[in-house]
Scaffold this motif. Structure first.
Motif, short mmCIF file in Angstrom:
data_model
loop_
_atom_site.label_atom_id
_atom_site.label_comp_id
_atom_site.label_asym_id
_atom_site.label_seq_id
_atom_site.Cartn_x
_atom_site.Cartn_y
_atom_site.Cartn_z
N ILE A 156 0.85 -1.20 0.00
CA ILE A 156 0.00 0.00 0.00
C ILE A 156 0.88 1.24 0.00
O ILE A 156 1.85 1.34 0.75
N ASN A 157 0.54 2.21 -0.84
CA ASN A 157 1.32 3.44 -0.98
C ASN A 157 0.99 4.40 0.15
O ASN A 157 -0.16 4.78 0.35
N TYR A 158 2.04 4.83 0.90
CA TYR A 158 1.86 5.74 2.04
C TYR A 158 2.45 7.13 1.76
O TYR A 158 2.65 7.91 2.68
N ASN A 159 2.75 7.44 0.50
CA ASN A 159 3.36 8.74 0.19
C ASN A 159 2.50 9.91 0.65
O ASN A 159 3.01 10.92 1.16
N THR A 160 1.20 9.81 0.47
CA THR A 160 0.30 10.91 0.85
C THR A 160 0.08 10.95 2.35
O THR A 160 0.12 12.02 2.96
N LYS A 161 -0.15 9.80 2.95
CA LYS A 161 -0.41 9.75 4.39
C LYS A 161 0.76 10.30 5.19
O LYS A 161 0.57 11.05 6.15
N PHE A 162 1.99 9.94 4.78
CA PHE A 162 3.17 10.41 5.51
C PHE A 162 4.00 11.32 4.61
O PHE A 162 5.17 11.07 4.33
N SER A 163 3.34 12.38 4.14
CA SER A 163 3.97 13.28 3.16
C SER A 163 5.21 14.00 3.74
O SER A 163 6.18 14.23 3.01
N LYS A 164 5.17 14.34 5.02
CA LYS A 164 6.34 15.01 5.62
C LYS A 164 7.54 14.09 5.63
O LYS A 164 8.67 14.50 5.33
N LEU A 165 7.33 12.83 5.99
CA LEU A 165 8.41 11.85 5.98
C LEU A 165 8.92 11.65 4.56
O LEU A 165 10.12 11.57 4.31
N HIS A 166 7.99 11.60 3.61
CA HIS A 166 8.36 11.45 2.19
C HIS A 166 9.29 12.57 1.76
O HIS A 166 10.34 12.34 1.14
N ASP A 167 8.95 13.82 2.11
CA ASP A 167 9.75 14.96 1.69
C ASP A 167 11.13 14.97 2.35
O ASP A 167 12.13 15.34 1.73
N GLU A 168 11.20 14.55 3.61
CA GLU A 168 12.49 14.50 4.30
C GLU A 168 13.40 13.44 3.70
O GLU A 168 14.60 13.66 3.52
N LEU A 169 12.84 12.29 3.37
CA LEU A 169 13.65 11.22 2.79
C LEU A 169 14.14 11.57 1.39
O LEU A 169 15.15 11.05 0.93
N ALA A 170 13.43 12.46 0.71
CA ALA A 170 13.82 12.87 -0.65
C ALA A 170 15.16 13.61 -0.66
O ALA A 170 15.77 13.78 -1.72
N THR A 171 15.62 14.05 0.50
CA THR A 171 16.90 14.77 0.57
C THR A 171 18.10 13.82 0.60
O THR A 171 19.24 14.26 0.48
N ILE A 172 17.83 12.52 0.77
CA ILE A 172 18.93 11.54 0.77
C ILE A 172 19.50 11.43 -0.64
O ILE A 172 18.76 11.25 -1.61
N GLU A 173 20.80 11.52 -0.77
CA GLU A 173 21.42 11.65 -2.08
C GLU A 173 21.72 10.32 -2.76
O GLU A 173 21.98 10.29 -3.96
N HIS A 174 21.71 9.21 -2.02
CA HIS A 174 22.03 7.93 -2.63
C HIS A 174 20.81 7.01 -2.65
O HIS A 174 19.83 7.25 -1.95
N ASP A 175 20.88 5.97 -3.48
CA ASP A 175 19.77 5.02 -3.57
C ASP A 175 19.83 4.05 -2.40
O ASP A 175 20.89 3.51 -2.07
N VAL A 176 18.67 3.82 -1.81
CA VAL A 176 18.64 2.95 -0.63
C VAL A 176 17.22 2.45 -0.39
O VAL A 176 16.25 3.09 -0.82
N ILE A 177 17.10 1.30 0.25
CA ILE A 177 15.81 0.79 0.70
C ILE A 177 15.87 0.71 2.22
O ILE A 177 16.75 0.05 2.78
N LEU A 178 14.94 1.39 2.89
CA LEU A 178 14.92 1.45 4.36
C LEU A 178 13.70 0.73 4.91
O LEU A 178 12.59 0.90 4.39
N ASP A 179 13.90 -0.04 5.94
CA ASP A 179 12.81 -0.77 6.60
C ASP A 179 12.65 -0.20 8.00
O ASP A 179 13.61 -0.17 8.78
N GLY A 180 11.46 0.30 8.33
CA GLY A 180 11.29 0.89 9.64
C GLY A 180 9.85 0.94 10.09
O GLY A 180 8.94 0.44 9.41
N GLU A 181 9.63 1.53 11.24
CA GLU A 181 8.30 1.67 11.82
C GLU A 181 8.01 3.16 12.00
O GLU A 181 8.80 3.89 12.59
N VAL A 182 6.87 3.60 11.48
CA VAL A 182 6.44 4.98 11.67
C VAL A 182 5.56 5.02 12.92
O VAL A 182 4.56 4.32 13.00
N VAL A 183 5.97 5.83 13.90
CA VAL A 183 5.22 5.92 15.15
C VAL A 183 4.93 7.37 15.49
O VAL A 183 5.63 8.28 15.06
#
Length: 286
Positions: free
Chosen positions: A240-267
């Protein structure tokens, strides 16, 4: 409405499958999807309708992507006891192979699409549903594409809604490797593809070992973040796409300069650091 075909195909002295019996019609609307590693791997969708489980074999498994059209071959009705069946059907029996429960839950008629009763929808070959499972959620359609016969062909279609995904979907990526598939040599992860993260499991005994480091069990949303060329895709472990629900997190992660896959928990935590899952469910409105 009969279990005759189900009985005729089985010897219950040689198979662990439930014999069951025809049940009175009730208001229950349960479903199960079983991964069936028979002579050909497929997924079985079963819907509780009029005292039996109406069943379809789906060779490629269900999909949460609306662009996928999944073939679903109608099979014999099964007894309601099959809702919880899993295990191995011995060689030499009909459907021999290992079966697990891939998803289970309830469903309702999609009243946005139709006001017809389920039995009528089944008869005309056009069923509109809302699924409430852990992997399969939201609006779906089951549409018959051949005339009514012993090998009816249908299509299982995902509708566009808040649960739909736009990336590649493969039901096999959501199958626990440890119990149902042989371990494979590690392959390169592809951003945007579904990834089955490690999951915690329950135990009856308290585990305490000084050689291990422990962390809190956060009460939040498990999210996989795919970052590629400055583009971010936030996905649940079911796609399920969470880009809209967690838009602030989406925008912050967009500043990362390298390609990566992160696994985490949003709380979402209060001033004492205690997670507030109820408020997180309503985020960003809360």
């Amino acid at each position: 409405m009969s279990l005759k075909q189900y009985y005729d195909k089985r010897n219950f002295e040689k198979t662990p499958e439930p014999k069951g019996e025809l049940q009175p019609v009730s208001n229950n609307q349960r479903f199960v999807i079983q991964r069936h590693a028979a002579s050909r791997l497929h997924y079985d969708l079963r819907l509780e309708i009029n005292g039996t489980l109406k069943s379809w074999a789906i060779p490629k498994g269900p999909s949460m992507n609306p662009t996928d059209k999944r073939l679903a071959v109608r099979t014999e009705d099964h007894p309601l006891e099959y809702l919880t069946f899993h295990g191995t059907i011995p060689k030499g029996n009909y459907g021999a192979g290992h079966m697990i429960i891939w998803d289970t839950g309830t469903f309702k008629v999609d009243t946005k699409e139709t006001d017809k009763e389920l039995s009528e929808q089944l008869e005309i070959g056009n069923i509109k549903l809302n699924f409430y499972g852990s992997k399969i959620r939201g609006r779906f359609a089951l549409v018959r594409t051949t005339s009514k016969n012993d090998t009816e062909q249908w299509l299982l279609l995902k509708k566009k809604d808040e649960y739909a995904i736009t990336t590649f979907y493969d039901a096999e990526t959501l199958v626990p490797i440890s119990t149902t598939r042989k371990k494979k040599v590690a392959t390169q992860l592809k951003p945007g593809s579904l990834i089955q993260p490690m999951l915690a499991s329950s135990t009856k005994d308290i585990f305490n070992d000084p050689n291990y480091i422990f962390e809190l069990k956060w009460d939040g949303y498990r999210v996989i973040a795919h970052i590629t060329n400055g583009k971010v895709l936030l996905q649940s472990r079911n796609g399920i796409n969470y880009n809209t629900k967690f838009s602030k997190l989406h925008d912050e992660l967009a500043t990362i300069e390298h390609d990566v896959i992160l696994d985490g928990e949003v709380v979402l935590v209060d001033s004492n650091g205690v997670s507030q899952f109820g408020e997180l469910q309503n985020y960003p409105d809360s």
